[in-house]
Design an enzyme around this catalytic site. Structure first.
Site, short mmCIF file in Angstrom:
data_model
loop_
_atom_site.label_atom_id
_atom_site.label_comp_id
_atom_site.label_asym_id
_atom_site.label_seq_id
_atom_site.Cartn_x
_atom_site.Cartn_y
_atom_site.Cartn_z
N HIS A 65 20.13 84.68 99.52
CA HIS A 65 19.80 85.38 100.76
C HIS A 65 19.00 84.51 101.74
CE1 HIS A 65 15.90 86.49 98.71
NE2 HIS A 65 15.44 86.34 99.94
N ASN A 118 8.27 83.20 100.35
CA ASN A 118 8.22 82.73 98.96
C ASN A 118 9.60 82.73 98.30
OD1 ASN A 118 4.98 83.63 98.72
ND2 ASN A 118 5.66 81.98 97.36
N SER A 119 10.55 83.47 98.88
CA SER A 119 11.88 83.58 98.27
C SER A 119 12.48 82.20 98.03
CB SER A 119 12.80 84.38 99.18
OG SER A 119 12.46 85.74 99.22
N VAL A 138 31.66 95.56 75.06
CA VAL A 138 31.17 96.89 74.69
C VAL A 138 30.85 97.70 75.94
CG1 VAL A 138 30.26 96.20 72.44
CG2 VAL A 138 28.80 96.03 74.47
N LEU A 157 30.59 90.68 75.79
CA LEU A 157 30.77 91.17 74.42
C LEU A 157 32.00 92.05 74.30
CD1 LEU A 157 27.22 92.25 73.13
CD2 LEU A 157 28.72 90.53 72.13
N ASP A 207 21.73 86.06 93.15
CA ASP A 207 20.99 85.62 94.34
C ASP A 207 20.49 84.19 94.18
OD1 ASP A 207 20.06 85.81 96.89
OD2 ASP A 207 18.29 86.99 96.41
#
Length: 472
Positions: A122, A225-226, A283, A281, A152
């Site tokens: 983003h 901070n992303s 499931v 898996l 992301d």
């Protein structure tokens, strides 16, 4: 005379005894005073001697080494995109559409000396130009290598004549709740900034669709901070800071990071295959709790309850059955679905995992070979699956996905059925783009804007092409 001498002798003897007693008592009192002083003395030592201060600081976390090892490897990321500007009266008159440059910013982490940088999808989404600023204020142009919008995560590359400082990967599976961590990023367009906190929780899902397994921390993380680094006390990368939970958009104590093991796997897939390879898996089910435990008549309130098994999947071949409760995959305890989902995101198709499961209150172990993911959800249509060559050959096609399950949206489902569209129908194009595999669908989904119209082309039972138009 003799009587007088006797009296004097007795007086002298009494005086001597008295004097001796007095001296003895004086000595005793002096001894007691000294003893008391010695006993009180340690209470004042910590205020006057460095040795006690040193002992105190040895028990206090020291973040200096971790900060020094990582701060220069975190960069500022600048994203310049071209967006539509508000339409003016003259634009309407001349039939034109104004555009303007929009700048977005975030953080990134250098992960190799030759200039590979990981950030959030983003942060760079829709970018025409990307540049990074190092902690010593060098500005370098960056190119986008690849992205994965589900996790992301995005991978950038810069070219430089000198080796860059970089962060080494740690093992996020080994990270413990309560462990000290540092968040390093570029909030508010500052140079690299360090904040400290602890790991508050693991395997957090913010979507409600079990698509993520974030590390939660209370280290201060703010806008900008992303894409920055979450590191442990040794300066090892254990997460990429991605999101905050806030009503105001600013830090209030909950921040979330993509675990480093998932990040590393995504990056390796992008570099080797160009897209993310997902091992499953096979499931179908969900996390247990008290309510579901009562429904399924079990005392277990933790684990993954298997409601169904996909045909020809690794789970079916390994002997897993409906009603089994998965308690552990390799060395990862499975308390909820996101524990399992997060761990499997670090695995490739054809990897083998050891699964421990309960059946009839008995713990069993089996080895499961993970299969390649061949289905994806496209909300308007439903679940799409990569068909066999024979299924495509029937319609003389070499592309397309089949509808494995129609959408759960009742209105859309009824509309499809009324038009003769059913499960097994082949979808050939979305927005006029041919779809060959689920990666094509994921790419188209990532490019769609929230209110964009969607066209879907299908092949009906007579082999004829039909096109349907949807407006959100």
């Amino acid at each position: 005379m003799k009587k007088m001498l006797s009296v004097l002798a007795v007086a002298f003897l009494g005086g001597a005894i008295a004097l001796t007693g007095y001296i003895y008592l004086e000595d005793s009192n002096k001894h007691q005073v000294i003893t008391t002083a010695i006993e009180q003395q340690p209470g004042f030592i910590p205020a006057n001697f460095r040795t006690s201060d040193s002992a105190y600081f040895e028990d206090t976390p020291n973040f200096v080494t971790a900060a020094e090892k990582t701060i220069d490897a975190v960069v500022h990321v600048k994203n310049t995109a071209i967006v539509s500007a508000p339409t003016s009266l003259s634009d309407l008159f001349f039939g034109r559409q104004s555009q303007r440059a929009q700048v977005g910013t975030g953080s990134g982490v250098i992960i190799s000396p030759d200039g590979y940088i990981v950030t959030n999808n983003h942060v760079i989404e829709g970018a025409r130009e990307i540049s990074i600023t190092t902690n010593d204020n060098r500005i370098l142009p960056a190119t986008l290598v690849g992205t994965d919008n589900k996790t992301d995560i995005a991978l950038l590359k810069v070219e430089t004549d000198t080796d860059l400082p970089y962060v080494t990967f740690g093992n996020s599976d080994d990270a413990k709740v309560g462990e000290w961590v540092l968040a390093i990023g570029n909030p508010f367009n500052l140079t690299s900034t360090v904040t400290a906190g602890i790991i508050s929780a693991k395997s957090r899902d913010l979507t409600g669709r079990y698509e993520q397994a974030f590390i939660q921390t209370d280290a201060a993380v703010n806008p900008g901070n992303s894409g920055g680094a979450l590191v442990n006390i040794n300066g090892e990368l254990i997460g990429i800071n991605t999101a905050i939970s806030s009503r105001t958009g600013s830090y209030i104590g909950y921040a979330f990071a993509v675990p480093s093991n998932i990040t590393r796997k995504i990056i390796n897939d992008i570099l080797e295959y160009g897209s993310v390879q997902t091992g499953i898996l096979g499931v179908v089910g969900g996390s247990l709790n008290s309510e579901l435990a009562e429904k399924y008549n079990t005392k277990e309130t933790e684990g993954f309850y298997v409601e169904d098994i996909e045909s020809n999947s690794g789970a079916e071949l390994a002997g897993l059955k409906k009603g089994d409760i998965i308690k552990q995959v390799d060395n990862i305890k499975i308390s909820k679905f996101t524990d399992m989902k997060g761990y499997l995101k670090t695995k490739q198709p054809n990897d083998v995992v050891e699964v421990k499961f309960l059946r009839n209150n008995k713990l069993n172990t089996t080895s499961v070979t993970l299969a390649k993911r061949t289905t994806t959800n496209f909300g308007i249509v439903g679940t799409l699956k990569e068909p066999s060559k024979d299924e495509l050959k029937k319609f003389k096609l070499d592309y397309g996905l089949k509808i494995e399950k129609l959408t759960e949206n009742q209105r859309l489902r009824d509309a499809w059925i009324q038009n003769g569209i059913k499960e097994g129908t082949i979808v050939t194009k979305i927005n006029n783009q041919k779809i060959y595999n689920i990666d094509d669908v994921e790419r188209i989904k990532s490019e769609l804007s929230p209110y964009e119209a969607v066209t879907v082309e299908i092949i009906n039972s007579n082999g004829e092409k039909e096109k349907y138009y949807f407006q959100n």
